[in-house]
Design a protein around this motif. Structure first.
Motif, short mmCIF file in Angstrom:
data_model
loop_
_atom_site.label_atom_id
_atom_site.label_comp_id
_atom_site.label_asym_id
_atom_site.label_seq_id
_atom_site.Cartn_x
_atom_site.Cartn_y
_atom_site.Cartn_z
N GLY A 1 8.69 -3.67 1.78
CA GLY A 1 9.32 -2.46 0.46
C GLY A 1 8.24 -1.62 0.53
N ASP A 2 7.70 -0.95 -0.09
CA ASP A 2 6.98 0.15 0.30
C ASP A 2 5.63 0.45 0.34
OD1 ASP A 2 9.35 2.50 -1.00
OD2 ASP A 2 8.42 2.20 -2.16
N ASP A 3 5.03 -0.92 0.45
CA ASP A 3 3.70 -1.74 0.32
C ASP A 3 3.62 -2.23 1.90
OD1 ASP A 3 4.89 -3.61 0.06
OD2 ASP A 3 4.05 -4.42 -1.15
N ARG A 4 4.95 -1.69 2.67
CA ARG A 4 4.41 -2.21 4.03
C ARG A 4 3.26 -1.40 4.92
NH1 ARG A 4 9.07 0.83 3.65
NH2 ARG A 4 9.34 2.22 4.40
N PRO A 5 2.85 -2.51 6.43
CA PRO A 5 2.18 -1.88 7.14
C PRO A 5 2.29 -0.81 7.58
CG PRO A 5 2.19 -4.07 7.33
CD PRO A 5 3.31 -3.83 6.73
N ALA A 6 1.94 0.18 8.16
CA ALA A 6 2.09 0.82 8.90
C ALA A 6 2.44 0.48 10.31
CB ALA A 6 0.63 2.40 9.31
N LEU A 7 3.35 0.80 11.19
CA LEU A 7 3.28 0.21 12.63
C LEU A 7 3.17 0.76 13.21
CD1 LEU A 7 4.77 -2.37 13.70
CD2 LEU A 7 7.41 -1.53 13.54
N LEU A 8 2.36 0.02 14.29
CA LEU A 8 2.11 1.11 16.11
C LEU A 8 1.92 0.44 16.64
CD1 LEU A 8 -0.40 1.94 13.19
CD2 LEU A 8 -0.46 3.23 14.46
N PHE A 9 3.52 1.71 17.56
CA PHE A 9 2.73 1.34 19.52
C PHE A 9 2.07 2.12 20.45
CE2 PHE A 9 7.76 0.97 18.56
CZ PHE A 9 7.86 -0.46 17.51
N PRO A 10 1.53 1.02 21.61
CA PRO A 10 0.35 1.52 21.82
C PRO A 10 1.83 2.15 23.57
CG PRO A 10 0.37 -0.97 22.89
CD PRO A 10 1.48 -0.25 21.24
N GLY A 11 0.87 3.09 24.69
CA GLY A 11 2.05 3.49 25.26
C GLY A 11 0.98 4.22 26.52
N ILE A 12 2.17 4.40 27.61
CA ILE A 12 0.73 4.95 28.47
C ILE A 12 2.05 6.46 29.04
CG2 ILE A 12 0.42 4.91 31.22
CD1 ILE A 12 1.23 1.87 31.64
N ARG A 13 0.86 7.85 28.87
CA ARG A 13 1.28 9.06 28.75
C ARG A 13 2.01 9.38 30.23
NH1 ARG A 13 -3.22 11.79 27.85
NH2 ARG A 13 -4.41 9.83 28.63
N MET B 1 0.67 -1.13 -0.23
CA MET B 1 -0.07 -0.15 -0.50
C MET B 1 0.83 1.14 0.08
SD MET B 1 -2.91 0.83 3.19
CE MET B 1 -1.74 1.08 3.96
N ALA B 2 0.56 2.45 -0.74
CA ALA B 2 1.37 3.20 -0.88
C ALA B 2 1.09 4.54 0.50
CB ALA B 2 0.74 4.88 -1.95
N VAL B 3 2.46 5.19 0.40
CA VAL B 3 2.62 6.14 1.94
C VAL B 3 0.64 6.78 2.32
CG1 VAL B 3 3.32 7.81 3.27
CG2 VAL B 3 4.55 6.01 1.98
N ARG B 4 0.23 7.02 0.60
CA ARG B 4 -0.84 8.34 0.50
C ARG B 4 -2.13 7.28 1.73
NH1 ARG B 4 -5.59 8.99 -2.22
NH2 ARG B 4 -6.28 10.58 -1.92
N GLY B 5 -2.02 6.09 1.05
CA GLY B 5 -2.84 4.81 1.51
C GLY B 5 -2.97 5.01 3.12
N TRP B 6 -1.97 4.19 3.27
CA TRP B 6 -1.46 4.04 5.24
C TRP B 6 -2.04 5.17 5.72
CZ3 TRP B 6 2.08 6.40 7.13
CH2 TRP B 6 3.15 6.36 6.87
N THR B 7 -1.65 6.47 5.12
CA THR B 7 -1.86 7.45 6.15
C THR B 7 -3.52 8.11 6.04
OG1 THR B 7 0.49 8.67 5.33
CG2 THR B 7 -1.54 10.30 6.08
N ILE B 8 -4.50 8.36 5.02
CA ILE B 8 -5.48 8.09 4.85
C ILE B 8 -6.10 7.33 6.43
CG2 ILE B 8 -7.87 8.16 3.44
CD1 ILE B 8 -5.74 9.38 1.37
#
Length: 273
Positions: free
Chosen positions: A169-181, A1-8
């Motif tokens: 590659g460029d189609d990699r998914p976004a990676l997100l980590f949870p955290g405690i503020r 997926m392109a950057v624009r795709g996962w950003t949206i």
């Protein structure tokens, strides 16, 4: 997926963004990678919200928690692993029915001789790689490098998931980590060793509603082998009032995502980092 795709796609998860983002984004497929059954409760309202919105969700459990011990009198065994898998399935049903996959690696072994060819860490990477290669996950959620409270299995799940995603590659998914503020850790003695994060870094709040929080509470109620009745009843209200305060907070795990998402309030073509 392109950057624009996962950003949206990320923008579509958040409240308060332009209606255009809500209308343009398809429903992204989400992958949560956890070390043990019950780890999902740390992000349970976000999972519940995603399933309520009709987003396809898969939850991978690296181990089945056969070492416990939690609050059960059961011996550490395959029988305990089977029980905890059942509790995880109960939790998934409470959260709206995400798909659950069990890799059945040894509880507490992911950090042992991780570089050896036959180690649990190598087996985890070998099993998760094909799941990521299915190619249609837009976001992957997993423990941050702190592992929550430093559990070696949590840390290794974070490190190995990151290793696999960053190699794509460029189609990699976004990676997100949870955290405690920092400043929101509840005054519970058992939680004082949990890691906290500068709130400025946790800039992806996934808001949840009362129905999502209720689903999360039902999910925690499934884990009878891990938490006593009082803890099961009080955990989600406590997290809601202290750590979350209406949103589960995440940060991007890879630098290029941070740069690209800076313009996500105005979906459109984004420059490559």
């Amino acid at each position: 997926m392109a950057v624009r795709g996962w950003t949206i796609a990320v923008a579509a998860l958040l409240t308060g963004f332009a209606a255009q983002a809500q209308e343009t984004a398809s429903k992204p497929r989400l992958l949560f990678v956890m070390a043990h059954p019950d780890d999902e409760v740390f992000v349970a309202p976000a999972i519940a919200r995603a399933t309520r919105k009709g987003q396809p969700v898969t939850v991978v459990f690296a181990t089945s928690g056969d070492q416990g011990p939690g609050v059960t009198d059961m011996e550490r065994s395959a029988a305990l692993a089977e029980l905890r898998e059942g509790e995880a399935r109960c939790s998934m049903a409470a959260l709206g029915g995400p798909e659950a996959r069990f890799l059945r690696l040894g509880d507490g072994t992911l950090g042992v001789a991780a570089h050896h060819p036959e180690s649990s860490a190598q087996k985890f990477a070998e099993a998760l790689g094909p799941i990521l290669a299915e190619g249609d996950f837009e976001m992957v959620f997993t423990w941050g490098p702190d592992g929550g409270y430093g559990h070696a299995d949590h840390r290794m799940v974070s490190a190995l998931t990151t290793q696999l995603v960053q190699a794509m590659g460029d189609d990699r998914p976004a990676l997100l980590f949870p955290g405690i503020r920092a400043g929101t850790l509840p005054p519970v003695p058992e939680m004082q060793t949990w890691a906290v994060t500068d709130p400025a870094l946790l800039d992806i709040p996934i808001e949840y509603g009362p129905d999502d929080l209720a689903a999360a509470a039902r999910a925690v109620g499934c884990h009878e082998s891990q938490f006593d009745a009082a803890t099961r009843a009080g955990m989600m209200p406590l997290f809601d009032q202290s750590i979350w305060q209406g949103a589960v907070h995440f940060r991007f795990g890879l630098p290029e995502h941070i740069r690209a998402v800076e313009t996500h309030a105005e979906p459109g073509p984004l420059p490559r980092p």
